[in-house]
Design a protein around this motif. Structure first.
Motif, PDB file in Angstrom:
ATOM      1  N   ASP A 130       0.838  -1.217   0.000  1.00  0.00           N
ATOM      2  CA  ASP A 130       0.000   0.000   0.000  1.00  0.00           C
ATOM      3  C   ASP A 130       0.865   1.256   0.000  1.00  0.00           C
ATOM      4  OD1 ASP A 130      -2.253  -1.553  -0.006  1.00  0.00           O
ATOM      5  OD2 ASP A 130      -2.490  -1.512   2.187  1.00  0.00           O
ATOM      6  N   ASP A 184       2.615  14.119 -14.097  1.00  0.00           N
ATOM      7  CA  ASP A 184       1.558  14.683 -14.937  1.00  0.00           C
ATOM      8  C   ASP A 184       1.441  16.188 -14.738  1.00  0.00           C
ATOM      9  OD1 ASP A 184       1.043  12.198 -15.962  1.00  0.00           O
ATOM     10  OD2 ASP A 184      -0.583  11.750 -14.545  1.00  0.00           O
ATOM     11  N   THR A 221       2.303   1.593  -3.443  1.00  0.00           N
ATOM     12  CA  THR A 221       1.260   2.035  -4.384  1.00  0.00           C
ATOM     13  C   THR A 221       0.976   3.529  -4.226  1.00  0.00           C
ATOM     14  OG1 THR A 221       0.292  -0.173  -4.279  1.00  0.00           O
ATOM     15  CG2 THR A 221      -1.084   1.602  -5.139  1.00  0.00           C
ATOM     16  N   ASN A 222       0.866   3.981  -2.994  1.00  0.00           N
ATOM     17  CA  ASN A 222       0.633   5.408  -2.744  1.00  0.00           C
ATOM     18  C   ASN A 222       1.791   6.252  -3.256  1.00  0.00           C
ATOM     19  OD1 ASN A 222      -1.836   4.861  -1.510  1.00  0.00           O
ATOM     20  ND2 ASN A 222      -0.870   4.591   0.504  1.00  0.00           N
ATOM     21  N   LEU A 226       3.912   5.437  -5.695  1.00  0.00           N
ATOM     22  CA  LEU A 226       3.884   5.456  -7.161  1.00  0.00           C
ATOM     23  C   LEU A 226       2.770   6.368  -7.683  1.00  0.00           C
ATOM     24  CD1 LEU A 226       4.527   1.686  -7.926  1.00  0.00           C
ATOM     25  CD2 LEU A 226       6.109   3.576  -8.304  1.00  0.00           C
ATOM     26  N   THR A 227       1.628   6.343  -7.037  1.00  0.00           N
ATOM     27  CA  THR A 227       0.522   7.226  -7.449  1.00  0.00           C
ATOM     28  C   THR A 227       0.906   8.698  -7.310  1.00  0.00           C
ATOM     29  OG1 THR A 227      -1.040   5.523  -6.740  1.00  0.00           O
ATOM     30  CG2 THR A 227      -1.903   7.747  -7.069  1.00  0.00           C
ATOM     31  N   TRP A 228       1.540   8.993  -6.186  1.00  0.00           N
ATOM     32  CA  TRP A 228       1.983  10.381  -5.973  1.00  0.00           C
ATOM     33  C   TRP A 228       3.026  10.779  -7.005  1.00  0.00           C
ATOM     34  CZ3 TRP A 228       6.858  12.185  -4.619  1.00  0.00           C
ATOM     35  CH2 TRP A 228       6.918  13.548  -4.305  1.00  0.00           C
ATOM     36  N   VAL A 237       3.367   9.527 -10.109  1.00  0.00           N
ATOM     37  CA  VAL A 237       2.716   9.692 -11.412  1.00  0.00           C
ATOM     38  C   VAL A 237       1.965  11.025 -11.472  1.00  0.00           C
ATOM     39  CG1 VAL A 237       0.906   8.776 -12.896  1.00  0.00           C
ATOM     40  CG2 VAL A 237       2.580   7.228 -11.875  1.00  0.00           C
ATOM     41  N   GLU A 238       1.245  11.359 -10.420  1.00  0.00           N
ATOM     42  CA  GLU A 238       0.527  12.639 -10.394  1.00  0.00           C
ATOM     43  C   GLU A 238       1.498  13.815 -10.478  1.00  0.00           C
ATOM     44  OE1 GLU A 238      -1.789  12.552  -6.915  1.00  0.00           O
ATOM     45  OE2 GLU A 238      -3.291  11.137  -7.695  1.00  0.00           O
ATOM     46  N   SER A 239       2.602  13.682  -9.804  1.00  0.00           N
ATOM     47  CA  SER A 239       3.604  14.767  -9.860  1.00  0.00           C
ATOM     48  C   SER A 239       4.155  14.925 -11.274  1.00  0.00           C
ATOM     49  CB  SER A 239       4.738  14.482  -8.876  1.00  0.00           C
ATOM     50  OG  SER A 239       4.241  14.395  -7.565  1.00  0.00           O
TER      51      SER A 239
END
Length: 285
Positions: free
Chosen positions: A246, A260, A249-250, A252-254, A256-258
């Protein structure tokens, strides 16, 4: 008899130990050898059956009249020595322990030994009876059938058969004293089979006992507890792995958002690029 001698051996040890100790505490100055042996052996033996002389043991009943501690007076006037009351409480304690061990512990031990011996002899009595019965049958099988004085007829008949008619004895065939090789091998095979059956039945009985059942149940409970501990350890490890997954995952999500957001910012700040097709479209009327 072995059980009785075993009991008497232990009883003699306790009797002599108690007699010597009480004699040394109550009559330390006794010089008469016969009275020493009497108080060491005879008095403790009578105390086992309840004959306890309180006037020689308990300080409240001890009389100091007609006694002396002078060795000369003991020999000349034949006076008994005075009883020492200094360690009287210790004599009472030793008496209680002696009666407890002799009347309760050793007697119950003798009864238990007798019961064990009787049960062991009773279990083997059937086998002994069969062997004795076989020996008795073999012994009487050799004798003539007629009783005295008619046994002379049997002897005459036996002499005629053996010496005149040369008839061999038939009684030898009734009992097989020697075995052939084939019969001996069959007997050995039968004994081995019976031995295996006996061991299997004995093991089965041991497994069926309450103690064995409790032992197996305890082992099963221990194994279950061990498995539960392993399962809890695996659950703890899986929980830790889930938390790490978890977290990754968090992260990696952060990330990817950064990325973008950074691409959007760069695209908004840079001027538009013109390609060949866009220029042609602008040139046409």
């Amino acid at each position: 008899m072995k059980d009785v001698f075993f009991f008497l051996f232990f009883l003699g040890i306790w009797l002599v130990a108690y007699g010597v100790t009480t004699q040394g505490l109550l009559h330390p100055g006794e010089a008469r050898l016969s009275w020493i042996f009497r108080r060491v052996f005879y008095r403790p033996y009578l105390q086992i059956f309840g004959q306890i002389p309180l006037n020689e043991i308990d300080a409240a009943f001890i009389s100091t009249v007609n006694c002396t501690n002078d060795p000369i007076s003991m020999v000349m006037d034949d006076l008994p020595p005075c009883i020492n009351t200094y360690a009287n409480w210790l004599v009472i304690v030793l008496l209680v322990v002696f009666l407890l061990v002799a009347n309760i512990l050793l007697v119950n031990l003798l009864i238990a030994m007798f019961s064990y011996t009787f049960s062991k002899v009773q279990g083997n009595s059937d086998i002994y009876w069969k062997f004795q019965r076989y020996n008795l049958i073999v012994e009487y099988h050799k004798y003539p059938a007629l009783a005295p004085p008619f046994i002379i007829l049997s002897h005459i008949n036996l002499i005629i058969k053996r010496n005149i008619r040369k008839v061999s004895s038939v009684k030898r065939k009734h009992f097989m004293m020697d075995l052939s090789k084939l019969a001996s091998s069959k007997l050995m095979t039968w004994e081995m089979v019976q031995k295996e059956n006996y061991l299997v039945n004995r093991e089965k009985l041991n497994r069926e006992r309450d103690g064995e059942r409790l032992k197996r149940t305890g082992q099963k409970v221990d194994n279950i507890l061990k498995y539960m501990t392993d399962i809890r350890e695996h659950e703890r490890r899986l929980r830790i792995l889930e938390e790490e997954v978890d977290y990754c995952t968090n992260a990696l999500t952060w990330l990817v958002e950064s990325l973008d957001q950074s691409d959007l910012i760069k695209s908004s700040r840079s001027p538009p690029r013109y390609t060949g097709s866009s220029i042609r479209k602008e040139i046409k009327p």
